[in-house]
Design a protein around this motif. Structure first.
Motif, PDB file in Angstrom:
ATOM      1  N   TYR A  50       0.626  -1.365   0.033  1.00 21.12           N
ATOM      2  CA  TYR A  50       0.113   0.198  -0.204  1.00 21.12           C
ATOM      3  C   TYR A  50       0.474   0.769  -0.012  1.00 21.12           C
ATOM      4  O   TYR A  50       0.391   2.291  -1.222  1.00 21.12           O
ATOM      5  N   ALA A  51       1.765   1.528   0.749  1.00 21.05           N
ATOM      6  CA  ALA A  51       2.979   2.452   0.924  1.00 21.05           C
ATOM      7  C   ALA A  51       3.539   2.630  -0.490  1.00 21.05           C
ATOM      8  O   ALA A  51       3.901   3.870  -0.836  1.00 21.05           O
ATOM      9  N   TYR A  53       2.483   2.914  -3.333  1.00 18.75           N
ATOM     10  CA  TYR A  53       2.007   3.835  -4.193  1.00 18.75           C
ATOM     11  C   TYR A  53       1.687   5.070  -3.489  1.00 18.75           C
ATOM     12  O   TYR A  53       2.001   6.021  -4.265  1.00 18.75           O
ATOM     13  N   ALA A  54       1.988   4.977  -2.110  1.00 21.06           N
ATOM     14  CA  ALA A  54       1.919   6.993  -1.493  1.00 21.06           C
ATOM     15  C   ALA A  54       3.224   7.215  -1.551  1.00 21.06           C
ATOM     16  O   ALA A  54       3.790   8.903  -2.624  1.00 21.06           O
ATOM     17  N   PHE A  55       4.231   6.067  -2.064  1.00 21.52           N
ATOM     18  CA  PHE A  55       5.851   6.747  -2.333  1.00 21.52           C
ATOM     19  C   PHE A  55       6.190   7.027  -3.880  1.00 21.52           C
ATOM     20  O   PHE A  55       7.168   8.547  -4.186  1.00 21.52           O
ATOM     21  N   GLY A 108       0.610   4.502  -8.304  1.00 18.85           N
ATOM     22  CA  GLY A 108       1.022   5.777  -7.502  1.00 18.85           C
ATOM     23  C   GLY A 108       1.305   6.639  -8.622  1.00 18.85           C
ATOM     24  O   GLY A 108       1.097   8.271  -8.181  1.00 18.85           O
ATOM     25  N   TYR A 346       0.624  13.009   1.183  1.00 14.67           N
ATOM     26  CA  TYR A 346       0.646  11.275   0.872  1.00 14.67           C
ATOM     27  C   TYR A 346       2.015  11.149   1.964  1.00 14.67           C
ATOM     28  O   TYR A 346       2.471   9.628   1.901  1.00 14.67           O
ATOM     29  N   THR A 347       2.453  11.991   2.559  1.00 17.82           N
ATOM     30  CA  THR A 347       3.630  11.275   3.692  1.00 17.82           C
ATOM     31  C   THR A 347       2.601  10.748   4.771  1.00 17.82           C
ATOM     32  O   THR A 347       3.402  10.306   5.747  1.00 17.82           O
ATOM     33  N   SER A 350       2.166   7.569   4.157  1.00 21.93           N
ATOM     34  CA  SER A 350       2.326   5.952   3.473  1.00 21.93           C
ATOM     35  C   SER A 350       3.306   6.041   4.624  1.00 21.93           C
ATOM     36  O   SER A 350       3.277   4.611   5.647  1.00 21.93           O
TER      37      SER A 350
END
Length: 396
Positions: A50-51, A53-55, A108, A346-347, A350
């Motif tokens: 999942y994370a 994507y945020a990175f 992302g 988005y930080t 994540s």
């Protein structure tokens, strides 16, 4: 009047394209349990997938968040749709966890290209004086799209064949239609320049934005952090602790958080931006308390209430933050400034998500969730106190 009649249908079409792109980013949410059964990975792997994507979103926002101000909105948005299509293709081909990482990375990239550019594009398309309504269309498209993703995937996974394939095939078809719609909409950057003129941007703000950016960014961080952890972890909690194995129900509960966010955004027009930010933090605090109760007593009703109340708080904070920042930004740097706000948001998605995944192994999912809730309660209380001491200017 003719300009207004032309403007608002274009705004709504732009918002629809935005929603389709964002739906793809949450489409896998109710399917992670099926992927765990298929590939045999841990809850930490779910949160890292999942994370990723945020990175990817953060990387694109930092490297090319201002690209649409330079080369034009439509070029960037078409590239975003291309990444969304490639993401759907990766999930359709998934035969190992590596494909999931690739799919989330591409997802992302698509969201990173869309986030600032689509928001600025929708505001550009609005008739004169329509900025606040256009901002609502953009934020509603973001949260509405995010909510439609798990709802669509949950329904198809539960009641249709090929649960790990059909949702992505449907989304791929929607992306193709969205590209055709986007090609019929006008470009709003008057003098687009070549791609070679785009330069990576550092998080920097024009002087006129700085006074409103700090408190707005705090509220956005808190709201996105709660949404991120709820989206990534709640399906596993529903299955493991509450024995809710219906994918449609799992998808609906996650979708409720995003749809409630859209409802919260509607309230901003009544209470005003200055009050929406502290009110949003207060609602987020109540949502956290309800989620803590749900984890402790293992009650489905409290999970639903936490999704609704927390979602409303996230919507109040998100639209308030975006309206304040976009309104203070010069037109030629609007996408870049909005992208900087989303880097902060988005930080929030994540880092806490990975933290919960790391703690889930030694503490269990419930224990990890309670640690997260305690940390977020401190942060949201600090943010609310800051906003009360230093509210936004009255013209926000």
């Amino acid at each position: 009047m003719d300009g207004e009649r032309r403007g608002w249908p274009r705004v709504l079409l732009g918002g629809t394209v935005f929603a389709v792109c964002m739906a793809g980013t949450t489409l896998p949410t109710p399917l992670y349990g099926l992927y765990q059964q298929k590939f045999g990975f841990s809850e930490l792997t779910v949160t890292v997938v999942y994370a990723v994507y945020a990175f990817a979103v953060i990387g694109v926002l930092l490297l090319a968040g201002n690209a649409s101000d330079t080369v034009g909105r439509r070029v960037v948005l078409l590239a975003g749709l291309g990444c969304a299509a490639a993401s759907a293709g990766a999930f359709l081909c998934a035969e190992s966890p590596a494909w999931l990482y690739a799919g989330r990375l591409l997802s992302g990239l698509s969201a990173g290209l869309f986030t600032g550019a689509a928001t600025a594009y929708i505001m550009d398309l609005a008739p004169r004086g329509g900025g606040p309504r256009a901002t609502f269309v953009a934020t509603a498209a973001t949260m509405g799209g995010l909510g439609c993703g798990p709802l669509l995937a949950g329904l198809l996974a539960q009641y249709a064949p090929w649960p790990l394939y059909l949702p992505f095939a449907v989304h791929l078809a929607l992306v193709v239609v969205s590209a055709a719609v986007l090609l019929r909409l006008p470009e709003t950057v008057r003098e687009p320049r070549p791609l070679s003129t785009v330069r990576p941007q550092r998080p920097a703000l024009p002087a006129e934005v700085r006074a409103v950016f700090g408190p707005a960014a705090i509220a956005a961080f808190v709201g996105f952090a709660l949404s991120g952890v709820f989206t990534s972890v709640s399906p596993a909690f529903l299955a493991q602790s509450l024995h809710v194995d219906n994918h449609a129900v799992s998808g609906l509960i996650v979708a409720l958080a995003f749809f409630s966010s859209t409802a919260g955004q509607l309230v901003v027009g009544r209470v005003g931006v200055r009050r929406s930010l502290p009110l949003g933090c207060a609602a987020l605090l109540v949502g956290l308390a309800l989620l803590a109760g749900a984890l402790h007593w293992e009650l489905l009703a409290l999970v639903v209430l936490s999704a609704i109340v927390g979602g409303i708080g996230q919507g109040l904070a998100f639209r308030g933050a975006l309206t304040a920042v976009a309104g203070a930004s010069p037109a030629d740097r609007r996408a870049a400034v909005i992208s900087t706000l989303f880097v902060v948001a988005y930080t929030g998605i994540s880092v806490p998500v990975i933290g919960v995944g790391v703690l889930a192994e030694p503490l269990g999912l419930e224990g990890a969730g309670l640690v997260f809730i305690a940390c977020m309660a401190i942060l949201v209380s600090t943010a609310a106190a800051h906003l009360l001491r230093r509210p936004l200017p009255r013209n926000s």
